[in-house]
Design an enzyme around this catalytic site. Structure first.
Site, PDB file in Angstrom:
ATOM      1  N   GLU A 117     -10.385  -7.465  -7.150  1.00 49.32           N
ATOM      2  CA  GLU A 117      -9.600  -6.154  -7.620  1.00 49.32           C
ATOM      3  C   GLU A 117      -8.989  -6.214  -8.986  1.00 49.32           C
ATOM      4  OE1 GLU A 117      -8.836  -7.321  -4.763  1.00 49.32           O
ATOM      5  OE2 GLU A 117      -7.685  -5.829  -3.564  1.00 49.32           O
ATOM      6  N   HIS A 155       1.729  -7.570  -2.411  1.00 53.60           N
ATOM      7  CA  HIS A 155       2.047  -8.575  -1.296  1.00 53.60           C
ATOM      8  C   HIS A 155       3.481  -9.453  -1.611  1.00 53.60           C
ATOM      9  CE1 HIS A 155      -1.407  -8.719   1.034  1.00 53.60           C
ATOM     10  NE2 HIS A 155      -2.159  -8.055   0.211  1.00 53.60           N
ATOM     11  N   ASP A 203      -4.425  -8.636  -5.442  1.00 48.01           N
ATOM     12  CA  ASP A 203      -5.115  -7.807  -4.716  1.00 48.01           C
ATOM     13  C   ASP A 203      -4.464  -6.528  -4.012  1.00 48.01           C
ATOM     14  OD1 ASP A 203      -4.716  -9.249  -1.413  1.00 48.01           O
ATOM     15  OD2 ASP A 203      -3.684 -10.046  -3.168  1.00 48.01           O
ATOM     16  N   GLU A 204      -5.258  -5.760  -3.390  1.00 48.60           N
ATOM     17  CA  GLU A 204      -4.386  -4.676  -2.566  1.00 48.60           C
ATOM     18  C   GLU A 204      -2.990  -4.294  -3.287  1.00 48.60           C
ATOM     19  OE1 GLU A 204      -6.097  -5.635   1.746  1.00 48.60           O
ATOM     20  OE2 GLU A 204      -4.593  -6.903   1.253  1.00 48.60           O
ATOM     21  N   VAL A 205      -2.842  -3.668  -4.212  1.00 44.97           N
ATOM     22  CA  VAL A 205      -1.875  -2.881  -4.650  1.00 44.97           C
ATOM     23  C   VAL A 205      -1.814  -1.650  -4.298  1.00 44.97           C
ATOM     24  CG1 VAL A 205      -0.390  -2.779  -6.665  1.00 44.97           C
ATOM     25  CG2 VAL A 205      -1.912  -4.533  -6.682  1.00 44.97           C
TER      26      VAL A 205
END
EC number: 3.2.1.52
Lengths: 408, 434
Positions: A258, A145, A205-207
């Protein structure tokens, strides 16, 4: 503690924060009769919140939110006894935070010069919130992000490769360079001094690992470190460094789930935010079972709009409905209603947030046995009209009207 | 200077289904010319012209050289607002009319009364609004609200089609018109609650005649929308006098026949007042005898797939309006404007004469969850996707291109002071400040 009798009502609290909550309650007990007189019923109230962390997440990266709209929502939060503003201030799309040490970040990364939060703006938000008993917890989400960070900070992000050649596009923060950690050390020094709260949210998050996997230097590093092909280990390596940096400034940190799921080594006072809807009760068990504090956001993504009275499903969530011991349940310190900004800006933020978030506000403050939907409906519609009277453009709950119509 | 030439003089009339909205716009060095057959086309052309004017970095206004010949694909391009589920202040209606004009919408379908409230202040039956509705929530012809809306709309080339939905959706009519609604029964005794309009009493038809006499004078458009949707038969079935009537008429247990009996008489009354009518699809589905120039409004998405319904309606020779896929009140997460944009109103089996019977469609903003706090962001820019579908050529359907233009148009709306919500991530030069 609020006692209302004639001729004087008394509000007592241990700290000023309780007084603020009590004043809010008092203001809501005052009502107007048909002749225009203001009345309050004799009452005796002993009140305290069930959960200590009752937050709203606002996203000012997908869409810039003018200061006025943030301040209006802080007012509305106070009317609903929310006490945390989780400010997801930057992300892929734009970097509106004007950094003192790294002015290029917003110079190059904001949508435009008019879409920026200056240090003065930030101070204003923090002080406005403080006066309402609301903590401001900023989130600087890394290593994913972060597209907008790369515009103003060259070499921060990982260059992606197609075979031997860089493609020209970039991925998450580059975890293998010393310059990355030099930058983060300085950057978080600033953040730690600008934002007074004890906690900073570090994201995590969301890597997406694709870009790291494509980069030959990163692959080399993975080999050297003995991570094999497990990029979650590289992510944890990065995160641990950031956590250590932030710790050294005496800040506690919050992270998305995460970071915990991928087995990063976390300090015992880390707060893990559970956001993935699938099986979140199970996740709460795991997080608290490992001894970490948790906050719940998963069932309260208010940006996921749908037709009808969805406040009911938010209200019906019971945060402690997960398998675990008493001790574990004590580790769930609260939750947050999240209004992600992909489809939200100042034109629709207030009606989208209120009064739906009020359902979450009550769930987090009130006792676990306050669950009647019928009763909640009556009070919520009344509260919605109250917010209208106070200048908050809260949308209707259902068919009906408020005696005092919203100004069009 | 923009020179405007209109072939047919006069701007005192009202727009109609037959109004000519075509125009030609010529922009070249030294010459700006807008020409149209009728003033309505000039209005559309002026709107286009206003959208072509840009401003450069130095603040200079400019317009590109251009040659435009434009006309709408469908003549009926409407927006429905519901002022019964939630009252909408006059200002909100007028603002919506402004934005409709920016989008070349030309019909305001005013669903003015329904079960929850009756805000229309009738001159003939003033009790109708007094009984059920909060006093400040009246829309009074006497105080000019209705006339204000009609004139404001007219000046923008927008027809106002009022809907007084009967025999269902009429709970709010009851208190002000005792005896109008059917008393429901629990066994042998009235339960105290009421159902649809009572179709078996002469007094009902006397009321309907007088009421629609007023409506026909107040609303100048040739068409009235008479509703006729979602009639719940439970109350009728419970009422012994109605059951007796059913027997007398030989309707058996088919209450659709009773519904048709009412509707037919209503349609005859309205016809005799010199008005045409639009009805919801149930009136057609239930085989009510309607006039050949009836317009059938298709709104159900699934009971019959709506494209099939469009085929059936037009096959039977009636004109059709499409709303089924365009219920903007049914919000969902994401860019739902795309699904609305991709609807193709003529995508059904039928010959060209059949397809000619599709006169257009309407975006509907039902009011259960909508009032002035969220009306504008919920309507715009999403309704713009439907406006384009109804105006532009069938070949204009590329989503990527539409996205770019709609996002740009949304920023334009912001500049014009309209609280239109974002399509997706991004920004406008000047954000809405609140």
């Amino acid at each position: 503690h609020l006692t209302v009798t004639g001729p004087v009502a008394i509000l007592k609290a241990d700290e000023v924060w309780g007084a603020l909550r009590g004043l809010e309650t008092f203001s809501q007990l005052v009502h107007e009769d048909d002749y225009g007189s203001f009345l309050i019923n004799e009452s005796e109230i002993n009140d305290f919140p069930r959960f200590a962390h009752r937050g709203i997440l606002l996203d000012t990266s997908r869409h810039y939110l003018p200061l006025k709209s943030i301040l209006t929502n802080l007012d509305a939060m106070a009317f609903n006894k929310f006490n945390v503003l989780h400010w997801h201030i930057v992300d892929d799309q734009s970097f509106p935070y004007q950094s003192i040490y790294f002015p290029e970040l917003s110079d190059k990364g904001a949508y435009s010069y008019n879409h920026i939060y200056t240090p003065t703006d930030v101070h204003l938000v923090i002080e406005y919130a403080r006066l309402r008993g609301i903590r401001v917890i900023p989130e600087f989400d890394t290593p994913g992000h972060t597209q907008s960070w790369g515009k103003g900070q060259k070499n921060l992000l990982t260059p992606c490769y197609n075979g031997e050649q860089p493609t020209g596009s970039f991925g998450p923060v580059n975890p293998i360079l010393n310059t990355t950690y030099d930058f983060m050390t300085r950057f978080f020094k600033e953040i730690s001094s600008v934002f007074p709260d004890a906690y900073i949210h570090l994201g995590g998050d969301e890597v997406n690992f694709d870009c790291w996997k494509s980069n030959p230097e990163v692959k080399e590093f993975m080999k050297k470190q003995g991570f094999g092909t497990d990029y979650a280990k590289l992510e944890s390596y990065y995160i641990q460094n950031i956590l250590d940096i932030v710790s050294s400034y005496n800040k506690g940190y919050m992270v998305w789930q995460e970071v915990f799921d991928n087995n990063a080594k976390l300090k015992p006072d880390t707060v893990v935010q559970v956001w993935m809807e699938n099986n979140y009760a199970h996740e709460l068990s795991r997080v608290t079972g490992a001894g970490f504090t948790a906050i719940l956001a998963a069932p309260w993504y208010l940006d996921y709009i749908s037709y009808g009275q969805d406040w009911k499903k938010y209200y019906s969530v019971e945060p402690l409905n997960f398998p675990g011991s008493e001790k574990q349940k004590d580790l769930l310190i609260g939750g947050e209603a999240c209004l992600w900004g992909e489809f939200v800006d100042a034109t629709n933020l207030t009606p989208r947030l209120w009064p739906r978030a009020s359902a979450v506000g009550e769930r987090l403050w009130s006792s676990s046995n306050v669950t009647s939907l019928q009763d909640a409906y009556k009070r919520l519609t009344n509260h919605r009209c109250r917010m209208l009277r106070r200048g908050i453009a809260a949308e209707p709950v259902f068919v009906g009207y408020c005696a005092h119509e919203a100004r069009g | 200077q923009l020179l405007v030439f209109v072939a047919t003089p006069g701007c005192d009339g009202f727009p109609s289904l037959d109004s000519k909205e075509s125009y030609k716009l010529s922009v070249s060095e030294g010459s700006l010319l807008l020409s149209a057959d009728a003033v309505w086309g000039a209005l559309r052309g002026l709107e286009t012209f206003s959208q072509l004017v840009e401003r450069d970095e130095n603040g200079t206004y400019y317009i590109n050289k251009t040659e435009i010949v434009d006309f709408p694909r469908f003549p009926h391009r409407g927006l429905l607002l519901d002022t019964s589920r939630h009252y909408l202040p006059l200002k909100a209606i007028l603002e919506t009319l402004d934005v409709m004009a920016y989008n070349k919408f030309n019909v305001f379908h005013w669903h003015i009364v329904d079960d929850p409230s009756f805000p229309y202040e009738s001159l003939t039956f003033p009790e109708l609004s007094k009984q059920v509705t909060h006093p400040s929530h009246h829309v009074a012809p006497s105080s000019g609200d209705v006339q204000t809306v009609i004139e404001y709309a007219r000046l923008r080339g927008i027809r106002v089609i009022a809907e007084f939905d009967t025999p269902g959706h009429t709970l709010s009519w009851g208190p002000g018109a005792p005896g109008l609604l059917t008393p429901c029964y629990l066994g042998k005794y009235p339960s105290g609650s009421y159902g649809p309009i009572n179709p078996i009493l002469n007094s009902t038809y006397q009321f309907v005649t007088s009421f629609f006499q007023e409506i026909s004078t107040v609303f100048p458009d040739f068409f009235l929308h008479l509703g006729g949707d979602e009639v719940d038969f439970t109350c009728w079935k419970s009422n012994p006098k109605i059951r007796a009537f059913m027997k007398e008429m030989g309707f058996g247990e088919d209450y659709k026949k009773l519904e048709s009996f009412y509707i037919q008489r209503l349609l005859d009354i309205v016809s005799s007042l010199g008005k045409g009518y639009i009805v919801w699809q149930e009136v057609f589905d239930n085989r009510v005898k309607v006039r050949p120039d009836t317009v059938v409004h298709v709104w159900k998405e699934h009971s019959t797939p709506y494209m099939e319904e469009m085929a059936n309606v037009t096959k039977a020779g009636y004109r059709a309006l499409l709303s089924a896929p365009w219920y903007l009140n049914r919000i969902s997460y994401g860019q739902d404007w795309m699904a609305a944009y991709q609807v193709e109103p003529l995508e059904f089996e039928g010959g060209p004469e059949q397809k000619d019977l599709v006169i257009g469609g309407e975006a509907c903003m039902w009011g259960e969850y909508v009032d002035v706090t969220n009306l504008t962001p919920r309507l715009w820019p999403r309704a713009g996707a439907i406006a384009e579908r109804l105006w532009s050529n069938v070949t204009v359907r590329d989503l990527q291109d539409a996205y770019v233009r709609l996002a740009d148009f949304r920023c334009k709306l912001l500049r014009r002071g309209v609280q239109a919500q974002p399509l997706y991530v991004g920004y406008c030069e000047n954000e809405f400040s609140g």
